[in-house]
Design a protein around this motif. Structure first.
Motif, PDB file in Angstrom:
ATOM      1  N   GLN A  72      90.060  23.911  50.928  1.00  0.00           N
ATOM      2  CA  GLN A  72      90.876  23.281  51.961  1.00  0.00           C
ATOM      3  C   GLN A  72      91.882  24.277  52.546  1.00  0.00           C
ATOM      4  OE1 GLN A  72      90.242  20.005  52.850  1.00  0.00           O
ATOM      5  NE2 GLN A  72      91.452  20.606  54.649  1.00  0.00           N
ATOM      6  N   GLU A  73      92.468  25.075  51.654  1.00  0.00           N
ATOM      7  CA  GLU A  73      93.486  26.035  52.111  1.00  0.00           C
ATOM      8  C   GLU A  73      92.881  27.039  53.096  1.00  0.00           C
ATOM      9  OE1 GLU A  73      95.146  28.171  48.840  1.00  0.00           O
ATOM     10  OE2 GLU A  73      96.562  29.309  50.081  1.00  0.00           O
ATOM     11  N   VAL A  74      91.668  27.508  52.788  1.00  0.00           N
ATOM     12  CA  VAL A  74      91.008  28.446  53.698  1.00  0.00           C
ATOM     13  C   VAL A  74      90.669  27.748  55.011  1.00  0.00           C
ATOM     14  CG1 VAL A  74      89.026  29.972  54.029  1.00  0.00           C
ATOM     15  CG2 VAL A  74      90.059  29.770  51.759  1.00  0.00           C
ATOM     16  N   GLU A  75      90.159  26.553  54.898  1.00  0.00           N
ATOM     17  CA  GLU A  75      89.765  25.798  56.084  1.00  0.00           C
ATOM     18  C   GLU A  75      90.964  25.523  56.985  1.00  0.00           C
ATOM     19  OE1 GLU A  75      87.401  22.372  55.161  1.00  0.00           O
ATOM     20  OE2 GLU A  75      87.138  21.849  57.260  1.00  0.00           O
ATOM     21  N   ASP A  76      92.121  25.308  56.368  1.00  0.00           N
ATOM     22  CA  ASP A  76      93.332  24.991  57.132  1.00  0.00           C
ATOM     23  C   ASP A  76      94.023  26.226  57.703  1.00  0.00           C
ATOM     24  OD1 ASP A  76      92.911  22.363  56.635  1.00  0.00           O
ATOM     25  OD2 ASP A  76      94.387  22.206  55.010  1.00  0.00           O
ATOM     26  N   SER A  77      93.586  27.417  57.253  1.00  0.00           N
ATOM     27  CA  SER A  77      94.269  28.621  57.742  1.00  0.00           C
ATOM     28  C   SER A  77      93.902  28.871  59.206  1.00  0.00           C
ATOM     29  CB  SER A  77      93.926  29.839  56.870  1.00  0.00           C
ATOM     30  OG  SER A  77      92.572  30.192  57.007  1.00  0.00           O
ATOM     31  N   MET A  78      94.761  29.591  59.884  1.00  0.00           N
ATOM     32  CA  MET A  78      94.643  29.755  61.333  1.00  0.00           C
ATOM     33  C   MET A  78      93.297  30.371  61.743  1.00  0.00           C
ATOM     34  SD  MET A  78      96.818  32.136  63.869  1.00  0.00           S
ATOM     35  CE  MET A  78      98.429  31.784  63.236  1.00  0.00           C
ATOM     36  N   MET A  79      92.719  29.865  62.797  1.00  0.00           N
ATOM     37  CA  MET A  79      91.489  30.457  63.339  1.00  0.00           C
ATOM     38  C   MET A  79      91.894  31.706  64.122  1.00  0.00           C
ATOM     39  SD  MET A  79      88.229  30.192  63.428  1.00  0.00           S
ATOM     40  CE  MET A  79      87.621  28.520  63.129  1.00  0.00           C
ATOM     41  N   LEU A  80      91.398  32.860  63.693  1.00  0.00           N
ATOM     42  CA  LEU A  80      91.777  34.106  64.372  1.00  0.00           C
ATOM     43  C   LEU A  80      90.763  34.462  65.459  1.00  0.00           C
ATOM     44  CD1 LEU A  80      92.952  36.383  61.424  1.00  0.00           C
ATOM     45  CD2 LEU A  80      94.363  34.985  62.937  1.00  0.00           C
ATOM     46  N   TRP A  81      89.509  34.608  65.031  1.00  0.00           N
ATOM     47  CA  TRP A  81      88.442  34.933  65.967  1.00  0.00           C
ATOM     48  C   TRP A  81      87.290  34.001  65.581  1.00  0.00           C
ATOM     49  CZ3 TRP A  81      90.354  38.641  62.446  1.00  0.00           C
ATOM     50  CH2 TRP A  81      91.273  39.563  62.978  1.00  0.00           C
ATOM     51  N   ASP A  82      87.147  32.903  66.259  1.00  0.00           N
ATOM     52  CA  ASP A  82      86.173  31.885  65.890  1.00  0.00           C
ATOM     53  C   ASP A  82      84.817  32.519  65.590  1.00  0.00           C
ATOM     54  OD1 ASP A  82      84.855  29.540  65.537  1.00  0.00           O
ATOM     55  OD2 ASP A  82      85.313  28.711  67.515  1.00  0.00           O
ATOM     56  N   PRO A  83      84.214  32.359  64.425  1.00  0.00           N
ATOM     57  CA  PRO A  83      84.571  31.424  63.339  1.00  0.00           C
ATOM     58  C   PRO A  83      85.386  32.033  62.199  1.00  0.00           C
ATOM     59  CG  PRO A  83      82.425  32.318  62.923  1.00  0.00           C
ATOM     60  CD  PRO A  83      82.955  33.048  64.129  1.00  0.00           C
ATOM     61  N   ILE A  84      86.076  33.140  62.439  1.00  0.00           N
ATOM     62  CA  ILE A  84      86.776  33.800  61.334  1.00  0.00           C
ATOM     63  C   ILE A  84      88.214  33.285  61.266  1.00  0.00           C
ATOM     64  CG2 ILE A  84      87.445  35.986  60.318  1.00  0.00           C
ATOM     65  CD1 ILE A  84      85.329  37.340  62.148  1.00  0.00           C
ATOM     66  N   ARG A  85      88.539  32.599  60.165  1.00  0.00           N
ATOM     67  CA  ARG A  85      89.910  32.146  59.956  1.00  0.00           C
ATOM     68  C   ARG A  85      90.723  33.243  59.269  1.00  0.00           C
ATOM     69  NH1 ARG A  85      86.383  28.146  59.056  1.00  0.00           N
ATOM     70  NH2 ARG A  85      86.757  26.102  59.967  1.00  0.00           N
ATOM     71  N   PHE A  86      92.035  33.067  59.294  1.00  0.00           N
ATOM     72  CA  PHE A  86      92.935  34.048  58.666  1.00  0.00           C
ATOM     73  C   PHE A  86      92.493  34.376  57.235  1.00  0.00           C
ATOM     74  CE2 PHE A  86      96.772  34.984  56.134  1.00  0.00           C
ATOM     75  CZ  PHE A  86      97.188  36.143  56.755  1.00  0.00           C
ATOM     76  N   LEU A  87      92.225  33.363  56.443  1.00  0.00           N
ATOM     77  CA  LEU A  87      91.882  33.618  55.038  1.00  0.00           C
ATOM     78  C   LEU A  87      90.416  34.040  54.854  1.00  0.00           C
ATOM     79  CD1 LEU A  87      93.966  30.939  53.103  1.00  0.00           C
ATOM     80  CD2 LEU A  87      94.199  33.426  52.954  1.00  0.00           C
ATOM     81  N   GLU A  88      89.689  34.110  55.948  1.00  0.00           N
ATOM     82  CA  GLU A  88      88.316  34.639  55.868  1.00  0.00           C
ATOM     83  C   GLU A  88      88.259  36.103  56.287  1.00  0.00           C
ATOM     84  OE1 GLU A  88      85.001  31.863  57.027  1.00  0.00           O
ATOM     85  OE2 GLU A  88      86.699  30.819  57.953  1.00  0.00           O
TER      86      GLU A  88
END
Lengths: 353, 387
Positions: B188-204
């Protein structure tokens, strides 16, 4: 180490004071075409390994070498590597690759456009980033310091430096790729004003744009290609301390170390091509290498006649190669340098095949 | 393959967003010192030094081997600087190995580093070039569309990237050197982290780290002079292709496939998933795990995500082929060193020296690095058994 490594092709562009709008790829491609032609191959797919030397800071972009790869036709993908050093060190890496049996042949090239930037200032950023680089001590000032030490200690005279320049300009008359050439007397040169004391402009290598390329291979490959070759019988290099105050700038300890490691036998050298970006540095190298008067030094004019950053070291090897295959020499020494005041030095010995 | 060579010492720094306690020289010296200590050697025992890092423009030091000579005990020795984009950490290890495999040197030190806190990578990667498309996007923006294309082709569930991000951070929590230490990270925490470059979120995405990694590589004769078990180098390969060409498959680059094919041939690998005990693979953005699983032949095309989904690449879930047990690039990313860390962590596994993230009885491991627009590849295979 028992593998016999040969140089089979070399080409260098003209040293241009300004290549204008031509980009790096456009500088490289004619030299690659030339070396392919010399061995009768069509592109980089026909060698086993490719290694280049370049400097991002001269291009003003990260990953300068990536555009170089575009010049290679790397489809299908190739075995390729890069050093952020003069291409003489790319040659070194390629030699290791052949010695370990991973390649029978290799293409090596170096390139730069020094003209768009201020090279001496750019090179100041090679210095210790905390204590020296913030002072923006440029490469000419450091070389001037070194020349001043030699003059003050009576190791050389200003006229010795001018004689190096006069010889470079005279030899360069025969070199169609040279940027600076002509007949100048020592007294003419000494009449020129000082630039960064005690150096005159003529004591400093010019700013040049261009590229050079070489193909090396095993002896059996050279025989298969049926091309003239020179044997690369030794190549080695040494670096020394970055702290200029910690080394004797009037000599080149690292050059001596390489010469000893390679057993260069200076009494049997027909020619020596030395990468001395400043006239007094040629005198340091001649002494450190114990070169004899019979050895023809910088028959191409050397880098005082045109200095292709990142390619000049490789070109020194190429100039010796050219003279060996032309029959003008049977054994020669090539030298490359990097860093301020000859900090890092490489030597290569070439012999007739 | 040339002469036999093995890794006899490994040293890393603690990875952190800012190592303000050391200079660049101090950072590389720390890694080199740790490697020498690991190998029970001193600088006097080293014949040559090979360093690597990402572009000079990051820290603003031109050709840093010149400045780092003293810090790495290289005075009077040969010193070489390798630069092959993001794959540089791996290429540097291979060039260092070639110093020994060519029979030219008996024992060499190799070091890679990045001090991102003294650097501006986004700026350095975004300088406009004449007659070239100006991306100004950094690495995430460059790779995001390629990842979207992977998802489209493979029909992978949309949360595979999240699963990789969680898995690698849980691995990283086992590694005290890791930059990120997130033992309680959740899906959930990763999913909730900011989308930086769709589909890459901050925590990805990988962090920006300071750090250095060093290895000592010795020839067969000198291996026994170091006390710990060696990691034998069973294969090494590099491949490059242009950033752009007609028909280029950016999702599954041919250079990566060719490089894997060669290194597997050298090391006698026909079934990577079965034969390797683990792999350290350059995954700076979560989705690159399933993409590289396919590119490296651990899964069929379009099927890589299933390994992630099934936990096959997870140490915590007892997967059969754990990837990035050290936490990977997603947990520590000193760019120039990130590739060498993969190579070194593969070696740690087969030396049985990986502490809390050790794969039990690991005998054979893959180290992998890539760079540029996923166009430069370097790989090695290391093993516990002498070939």
């Amino acid at each position: 180490m028992d593998i016999d490594i040969c140089i089979v092709a070399f080409s260098q562009s003209a040293c241009l004071a300004q290549a204008g709008a031509a980009n790096e790829v456009e500088l490289i491609m004619p030299e690659l075409e030339a070396v392919y032609r010399q061995v009768g191959i069509s592109n980089a797919q026909d060698v086993d390994f490719v290694c280049s030397g370049s400097c991002d800071y001269l291009q003003g972009a990260a990953f300068a070498f990536v555009s170089g790869v575009d010049a290679l036709g790397a489809v299908p993908p190739i075995q390729e590597s890069h050093v952020e050093m003069d291409a003489a060190w790319a040659l070194y890496e390629a030699v290791l690759k052949i010695r370990m049996g991973h390649a029978e042949s290799a293409l090596v090239y170096g390139f730069s456009k020094s003209s768009p930037g201020e090279l001496p200032i750019v090179l100041s950023q090679q210095l210790d980033p905390y204590y020296l680089a913030p002072q923006w001590i440029d490469s000419i000032s450091l070389a001037a310091l070194q020349a001043r030490l030699m003059l003050d200690r009576g190791i050389i005279e200003l006229s010795d430096m001018a004689a190096v320049v006069a010889s470079s300009r005279r030899c360069a008359i025969e070199n169609k790729k040279a940027q600076l050439s002509g007949q100048f007397s020592v007294s003419d040169l000494l009449k020129e004003p000082e630039y960064v004391s005690p150096l005159r402009r003529a004591d400093c290598s010019p700013i040049s744009d261009g590229a050079s390329a070489m193909i090396i291979c095993t002896k059996s490959k050279a025989e298969e290609w049926n091309v003239p070759f020179a044997r690369l019988v030794g190549i080695d290099h040494r670096i020394e301390t970055h702290n200029l105050g910690m080394r004797d700038l009037t000599t080149s300890h690292s050059t001596r170390l390489v010469a000893e490691a390679l057993s260069i036998h200076s009494d049997s050298l027909d020619i020596a091509e030395l990468y001395a970006p400043f006239s007094h540095q040629q005198l340091i190298l001649e002494k450190s290498l114990e070169l004899r008067p019979e050895t023809d030094i910088n028959p191409s004019g050397g880098v005082l006649a045109g200095n292709l950053m990142m390619a000049s070291g490789l070109s020194r090897v190429g100039e010796v190669f050219d003279r060996i295959v032309d029959g003008k020499a049977s054994r020669g020494l090539a030298h490359a340098t990097s860093g301020p005041c000859l900090q890092h030095n490489l030597l290569a010995i070439l012999e007739r095949g | 393959m040339g002469e036999l060579a093995a890794v006899v010492g490994i040293g890393q720094t603690k990875y952190a967003s800012r190592r303000g306690d050391v200079s660049i020289a101090g950072l590389v010296r720390e890694a080199a010192g740790n490697a020498l200590e690991d190998a029970d050697l001193g600088f006097k025992d080293i014949d040559a030094v090979v360093i690597g890092k990402a572009p000079d423009m990051f820290e603003g030091v031109v050709m840093p081997e010149i400045y780092l000579t003293d810090a790495l005990g290289a005075n009077g020795k040969p010193m070489l600087r390798v630069h092959t984009a993001g794959s540089v950490g791996g290429s540097t290890a291979l060039v260092a190995a070639s110093h020994v495999q060519s029979g030219t040197f008996r024992r060499v030190l190799t070091v890679t580093f990045e001090k991102q806190s003294e650097s501006n990578a986004m700026w350095a990667l975004s300088s406009p070039q004449p007659f070239s498309v100006h991306l100004n996007a950094g690495a995430g923006g460059y790779f995001a569309p390629i990842i979207r294309e992977y998802i489209r082709r493979s029909n992978a569930p949309s949360d595979i990237g999240i699963m990789v991000a969680v898995k690698d951070r849980l691995h990283g929590a086992r590694n005290p050197l890791s930059h990120l230490n997130l033992p309680n990270i959740s899906h959930q925490e990763v999913e909730d982290s900011m989308m930086l470059w769709d589909p890459i979120r901050f925590l990805e995405a990988c962090p920006s780290s300071d750090g250095a990694c060093a290895m000592i590589i010795a020839n067969e004769e000198l291996v026994s002079e170091s006390p710990k078990p060696p990691a034998w180098i069973l294969g090494g390969a590099m491949r490059s292709e242009p950033t752009i060409y007609a028909g280029r498959d950016e999702v599954n680059p041919r250079a990566g496939r060719d490089c894997a094919k060669e290194v597997y041939a050298q090391a006698g690998i026909s079934n990577p998933r079965r034969q390797f005990d683990c792999a350290e693979v350059y995954v700076p953005f979560s989705w690159y795990e399933p993409m590289w699983l396919e590119n490296l032949g651990f899964a069929d095309q379009g099927e890589g995500w299933r390994l992630t989904l099934d936990g096959a690449t997870s140490l915590d879930e007892g997967g059969d082929i754990p990837w990035n047990c050290s936490g990977g690039v997603l947990s520590s990313n000193p760019i120039g060193a990130s590739g060498m860390i993969r190579f070194a962590e593969a070696a740690r596994q087969v030396r049985g020296d990986a502490d809390q993230h050790q794969v039990e009885n690991a005998q054979l491991a893959l180290g992998h690095a890539y760079g540029g627009g996923a166009q430069f590849f370097s790989m090695w295979v290391v093993g516990a058994r002498k070939p």
